[in-house]
Design a protein around this motif. Structure first.
Motif, PDB file in Angstrom:
ATOM      1  N   GLU A  15       0.836  -1.206   0.000  1.00 52.32           N
ATOM      2  CA  GLU A  15       0.000   0.000   0.000  1.00 52.32           C
ATOM      3  C   GLU A  15       0.869   1.253   0.000  1.00 52.32           C
ATOM      4  O   GLU A  15       0.575   2.222  -0.709  1.00 52.32           O
ATOM      5  N   GLU A  16       1.940   1.233   0.769  1.00 50.20           N
ATOM      6  CA  GLU A  16       2.863   2.378   0.826  1.00 50.20           C
ATOM      7  C   GLU A  16       3.582   2.563  -0.511  1.00 50.20           C
ATOM      8  O   GLU A  16       3.703   3.690  -1.012  1.00 50.20           O
ATOM      9  N   VAL A  17       4.038   1.467  -1.096  1.00 50.57           N
ATOM     10  CA  VAL A  17       4.720   1.537  -2.400  1.00 50.57           C
ATOM     11  C   VAL A  17       3.771   2.099  -3.452  1.00 50.57           C
ATOM     12  O   VAL A  17       4.155   2.967  -4.255  1.00 50.57           O
ATOM     13  N   LEU A  18       2.530   1.645  -3.453  1.00 49.34           N
ATOM     14  CA  LEU A  18       1.555   2.131  -4.425  1.00 49.34           C
ATOM     15  C   LEU A  18       1.301   3.627  -4.245  1.00 49.34           C
ATOM     16  O   LEU A  18       1.269   4.385  -5.222  1.00 49.34           O
ATOM     17  N   SER A  19       1.157   4.055  -3.018  1.00 46.67           N
ATOM     18  CA  SER A  19       0.933   5.477  -2.743  1.00 46.67           C
ATOM     19  C   SER A  19       2.104   6.327  -3.236  1.00 46.67           C
ATOM     20  O   SER A  19       1.910   7.351  -3.897  1.00 46.67           O
ATOM     21  N   GLU A  20       3.315   5.885  -2.928  1.00 46.44           N
ATOM     22  CA  GLU A  20       4.508   6.624  -3.359  1.00 46.44           C
ATOM     23  C   GLU A  20       4.638   6.629  -4.884  1.00 46.44           C
ATOM     24  O   GLU A  20       5.017   7.641  -5.483  1.00 46.44           O
ATOM     25  N   ALA A  21       4.336   5.497  -5.518  1.00 47.13           N
ATOM     26  CA  ALA A  21       4.437   5.415  -6.979  1.00 47.13           C
ATOM     27  C   ALA A  21       3.420   6.339  -7.642  1.00 47.13           C
ATOM     28  O   ALA A  21       3.739   6.995  -8.646  1.00 47.13           O
ATOM     29  N   ARG A  22       2.236   6.405  -7.086  1.00 41.88           N
ATOM     30  CA  ARG A  22       1.216   7.307  -7.654  1.00 41.88           C
ATOM     31  C   ARG A  22       1.670   8.763  -7.575  1.00 41.88           C
ATOM     32  O   ARG A  22       1.482   9.524  -8.520  1.00 41.88           O
ATOM     33  N   GLU A  23       2.257   9.134  -6.441  1.00 41.86           N
ATOM     34  CA  GLU A  23       2.777  10.504  -6.305  1.00 41.86           C
ATOM     35  C   GLU A  23       3.882  10.767  -7.330  1.00 41.86           C
ATOM     36  O   GLU A  23       3.918  11.821  -7.957  1.00 41.86           O
ATOM     37  N   LEU A  24       4.769   9.802  -7.478  1.00 37.19           N
ATOM     38  CA  LEU A  24       5.870   9.936  -8.428  1.00 37.19           C
ATOM     39  C   LEU A  24       5.340  10.087  -9.849  1.00 37.19           C
ATOM     40  O   LEU A  24       5.797  10.943 -10.614  1.00 37.19           O
ATOM     41  N   LEU A  25       4.377   9.257 -10.209  1.00 39.11           N
ATOM     42  CA  LEU A  25       3.831   9.297 -11.568  1.00 39.11           C
ATOM     43  C   LEU A  25       3.016  10.561 -11.838  1.00 39.11           C
ATOM     44  O   LEU A  25       2.857  10.962 -12.993  1.00 39.11           O
ATOM     45  N   ALA A  26       2.511  11.188 -10.790  1.00 36.53           N
ATOM     46  CA  ALA A  26       1.770  12.441 -10.962  1.00 36.53           C
ATOM     47  C   ALA A  26       2.699  13.617 -11.225  1.00 36.53           C
ATOM     48  O   ALA A  26       2.268  14.660 -11.739  1.00 36.53           O
ATOM     49  N   ASP A  27       3.976  13.446 -10.901  1.00 36.55           N
ATOM     50  CA  ASP A  27       4.972  14.499 -11.121  1.00 36.55           C
ATOM     51  C   ASP A  27       5.368  14.490 -12.598  1.00 36.55           C
ATOM     52  O   ASP A  27       5.741  13.461 -13.150  1.00 36.55           O
ATOM     53  N   SER A  28       5.286  15.650 -13.242  1.00 34.82           N
ATOM     54  CA  SER A  28       5.580  15.713 -14.683  1.00 34.82           C
ATOM     55  C   SER A  28       7.080  15.657 -14.978  1.00 34.82           C
ATOM     56  O   SER A  28       7.474  15.402 -16.109  1.00 34.82           O
ATOM     57  N   VAL A  29       7.919  15.894 -13.976  1.00 35.39           N
ATOM     58  CA  VAL A  29       9.369  15.868 -14.179  1.00 35.39           C
ATOM     59  C   VAL A  29       9.959  14.775 -13.280  1.00 35.39           C
ATOM     60  O   VAL A  29      10.281  15.004 -12.126  1.00 35.39           O
ATOM     61  N   VAL A  30      10.081  13.592 -13.856  1.00 35.11           N
ATOM     62  CA  VAL A  30      10.590  12.448 -13.098  1.00 35.11           C
ATOM     63  C   VAL A  30      11.732  11.828 -13.892  1.00 35.11           C
ATOM     64  O   VAL A  30      11.624  11.650 -15.108  1.00 35.11           O
ATOM     65  N   GLY A  31      12.793  11.495 -13.186  1.00 33.32           N
ATOM     66  CA  GLY A  31      13.941  10.895 -13.850  1.00 33.32           C
ATOM     67  C   GLY A  31      13.778   9.395 -14.059  1.00 33.32           C
ATOM     68  O   GLY A  31      12.945   8.741 -13.441  1.00 33.32           O
ATOM     69  N   GLU A  32      14.602   8.889 -14.954  1.00 35.87           N
ATOM     70  CA  GLU A  32      14.558   7.454 -15.272  1.00 35.87           C
ATOM     71  C   GLU A  32      14.862   6.597 -14.053  1.00 35.87           C
ATOM     72  O   GLU A  32      14.211   5.563 -13.846  1.00 35.87           O
ATOM     73  N   GLN A  33      15.821   6.997 -13.247  1.00 38.87           N
ATOM     74  CA  GLN A  33      16.170   6.199 -12.055  1.00 38.87           C
ATOM     75  C   GLN A  33      15.003   6.098 -11.089  1.00 38.87           C
ATOM     76  O   GLN A  33      14.743   5.037 -10.530  1.00 38.87           O
ATOM     77  N   GLU A  34      14.304   7.206 -10.889  1.00 36.00           N
ATOM     78  CA  GLU A  34      13.144   7.194  -9.992  1.00 36.00           C
ATOM     79  C   GLU A  34      12.051   6.269 -10.523  1.00 36.00           C
ATOM     80  O   GLU A  34      11.443   5.512  -9.759  1.00 36.00           O
ATOM     81  N   LEU A  35      11.818   6.331 -11.833  1.00 34.48           N
ATOM     82  CA  LEU A  35      10.797   5.461 -12.427  1.00 34.48           C
ATOM     83  C   LEU A  35      11.200   3.985 -12.341  1.00 34.48           C
ATOM     84  O   LEU A  35      10.366   3.123 -12.054  1.00 34.48           O
ATOM     85  N   ARG A  36      12.459   3.696 -12.593  1.00 31.06           N
ATOM     86  CA  ARG A  36      12.942   2.310 -12.472  1.00 31.06           C
ATOM     87  C   ARG A  36      12.802   1.805 -11.044  1.00 31.06           C
ATOM     88  O   ARG A  36      12.378   0.677 -10.814  1.00 31.06           O
ATOM     89  N   PHE A  37      13.178   2.633 -10.091  1.00 31.30           N
ATOM     90  CA  PHE A  37      13.063   2.251  -8.689  1.00 31.30           C
ATOM     91  C   PHE A  37      11.601   1.963  -8.334  1.00 31.30           C
ATOM     92  O   PHE A  37      11.288   0.938  -7.730  1.00 31.30           O
ATOM     93  N   ALA A  38      10.711   2.866  -8.723  1.00 26.44           N
ATOM     94  CA  ALA A  38       9.290   2.686  -8.440  1.00 26.44           C
ATOM     95  C   ALA A  38       8.754   1.424  -9.124  1.00 26.44           C
ATOM     96  O   ALA A  38       8.014   0.647  -8.516  1.00 26.44           O
ATOM     97  N   GLY A  39       9.129   1.217 -10.376  1.00 25.48           N
ATOM     98  CA  GLY A  39       8.677   0.026 -11.105  1.00 25.48           C
ATOM     99  C   GLY A  39       9.165  -1.257 -10.459  1.00 25.48           C
ATOM    100  O   GLY A  39       8.415  -2.238 -10.343  1.00 25.48           O
ATOM    101  N   THR A  40      10.404  -1.253 -10.007  1.00 23.71           N
ATOM    102  CA  THR A  40      10.964  -2.431  -9.337  1.00 23.71           C
ATOM    103  C   THR A  40      10.214  -2.712  -8.048  1.00 23.71           C
ATOM    104  O   THR A  40       9.847  -3.853  -7.754  1.00 23.71           O
TER     105      THR A  40
END
Length: 99
Positions: A50-75
């Protein structure tokens, strides 16, 4: 679903052995020490997902996200999904054996 030597359904545990293979518990007692330990770990894994999902949603809502952050969230999302599917299979197996 796995069955023990007496034909009783076995519980899929929320962890694997050292080789990554599933671990099974043969008991009819849901209050056994290992059953309670598995229940506690499952609850922790769901809370973590639940925490990972919440954090990933916040990250994906940000229009300026780096590849490393997206990879980390996806993993982390993939790990959480795997944990959640294992828990669902375990609980589904226990429902089937209760029939």
């Amino acid at each position: 679903m796995m069955f023990d030597a007496k034909g009783r359904a076995m519980r899929l545990l929320p962890w694997t052995n050292d080789f990554g293979a599933p671990c099974w518990l043969s008991t009819t007692n849901p209050n056994s020490r290992v059953s309670r330990m598995a229940d506690e770990l499952e609850a922790s894994m769901i809370a973590s997902a639940e925490e990972v999902l919440s954090e990933a949603r916040e990250l994906l809502a940000d229009s300026v996200v780096g590849e490393q952050e997206l990879r980390f969230a996806g993993t982390r999302l993939a790990e959480s999904l795997g944990d959640t599917l294992r828990i669902a299979a375990s609980r589904g197996g226990r429902l089937e054996s209760a029939d």
